[in-house]
Design a protein around this motif. Structure first.
Motif, PDB file in Angstrom:
ATOM      1  N   ASP A 131      61.715 139.784  18.769  1.00 61.18           N
ATOM      2  CA  ASP A 131      60.635 139.892  17.779  1.00 61.18           C
ATOM      3  C   ASP A 131      59.964 141.262  17.777  1.00 61.18           C
ATOM      4  O   ASP A 131      59.261 141.602  16.821  1.00 61.18           O
ATOM      5  N   HIS A 132      60.158 142.031  18.844  1.00 57.42           N
ATOM      6  CA  HIS A 132      59.432 143.297  18.986  1.00 57.42           C
ATOM      7  C   HIS A 132      60.332 144.521  18.880  1.00 57.42           C
ATOM      8  O   HIS A 132      59.914 145.619  19.274  1.00 57.42           O
ATOM      9  N   TYR A 166      59.095 140.753  28.966  1.00 60.36           N
ATOM     10  CA  TYR A 166      59.000 139.538  28.165  1.00 60.36           C
ATOM     11  C   TYR A 166      59.561 138.357  28.935  1.00 60.36           C
ATOM     12  O   TYR A 166      60.556 138.483  29.654  1.00 60.36           O
ATOM     13  N   ARG A 190      60.656 135.606  27.416  1.00 59.60           N
ATOM     14  CA  ARG A 190      61.712 134.983  26.635  1.00 59.60           C
ATOM     15  C   ARG A 190      62.503 136.039  25.870  1.00 59.60           C
ATOM     16  O   ARG A 190      61.927 137.011  25.362  1.00 59.60           O
ATOM     17  N   ASP A 216      61.277 136.575  22.374  1.00 62.17           N
ATOM     18  CA  ASP A 216      60.089 137.418  22.223  1.00 62.17           C
ATOM     19  C   ASP A 216      60.457 138.890  22.168  1.00 62.17           C
ATOM     20  O   ASP A 216      59.855 139.668  21.397  1.00 62.17           O
TER      21      ASP A 216
END
Length: 292
Positions: free
Chosen positions: A61-62, A53, A55, A58
């Motif tokens: 978020d996962h 990733y 960022r 990000d």
């Protein structure tokens, strides 16, 4: 059901310990890697067939949880941010570069009510667990000693710069202090002497009137040594920690973290344990610099 865990960091610690353990665990879905060095993150992610990733946000978020493999000076802000985002955290040791940073992480974790765990390598190793289970009942310990003697961080493959900037106490101290504390009782006082970039000696006072001595050096030649021994009316108990931690203990660490996240309940080696160790380290550093 597996827990989705992301990894922050792509250096030696991430590559040798965390990434293989996350990738090899049946209890984990390895969500991917983020690092301040994108090329290193992509290389390590490719090796384990996971996403990289661009960022940090990000990655958050996962996944449900984050494992950190980064220097203590960097961990404070990122771990606190992850906790505030309500992600469980597997924290590197020491928690932070200083006590204020460790307190910031602890406040964020406690306020968010998320699961935390500290990557104290020795405590996930079976020989160390056997030592702790048997040492106190058998020996009824009065005191003990421990030592970590290793080569200079400059001499290691893929050295970690923060270790030779801050010295042996912060670099090697958490595991040794933790094990003496676990074997002899909570540390309530510390006196220190020596040179953080050379040899450091600690006199530790434990609750209940027990005492121990710890020696640390990260500039010695020869094979590394790491060991703890306790003594009491029932005799002595000894554990060699130099080779105790490895892939099996890293796998145990990840398995237990995943189980804690799934249950929503941390085990004993949580952020408060890390904060206690940081307090002991901070007091020792203060004593060293006061008498320098």
């Amino acid at each position: 059901m597996s827990v989705t865990i992301g990894l922050v960091g792509a250096g030696r610690r991430a590559a040798e310990v965390h990434a293989p353990a996350l990738a090899g665990s049946a209890d984990v879905r390895f969500a991917g890697i983020w690092s301040r060095r994108p090329e290193s993150a992509r290389e390590l992610a490719h090796r384990h067939h996971v996403a990289s990733y661009d960022r940090f946000a990000d990655l958050l978020d996962h996944c449900e949880a984050i494992a950190f493999a980064i220097p203590p000076a960097v961990q404070t802000d990122l771990a606190a941010a992850a906790a505030r985002a309500r992600r469980a955290v597997l924290l590197e040791k020491p928690l932070a570069n200083d006590l204020a940073g460790a307190e910031e992480i602890a406040v964020a974790v406690t306020s968010a009510g998320v699961v935390s765990q500290v990557a104290l390598d020795w405590r996930y190793a079976e020989p160390v667990r056997q030592f702790l289970a048997m040492a106190a009942p058998r020996t009824r310990p009065l005191g003990g000693s421990g030592r970590v003697v290793t080569a200079s961080p400059h001499d290691r493959q893929r050295p970690q710069p923060w270790r030779f900037e801050r010295g042996v106490l912060l670099g090697e101290g958490p595991d040794l202090i933790d094990l003496l504390d676990a074997a002899l009782g909570r540390i309530v006082g510390v006196r220190a002497h020596g040179d953080p970039l050379g040899w450091v000696g600690l006199l530790l006072e434990h609750a209940g009137g027990r005492f121990s001595e710890a020696s640390l050096c990260a500039t010695a030649g020869g094979p590394p040594r790491a060991e703890v021994e306790v003594f009491g009316p029932g005799g002595a108990a000894f554990v060699d920690c130099a080779t105790a931690a490895g892939p099996d203990s890293a796998a145990t660490m990840v398995t237990e973290f995943a189980a804690a996240v799934a249950a929503g309940k941390p085990q004993g080696l949580d952020v408060q344990r890390g904060l206690h160790l940081q307090e002991v380290l901070d007091n020792a550093e203060t004593d060293l610099f006061t008498h320098a």
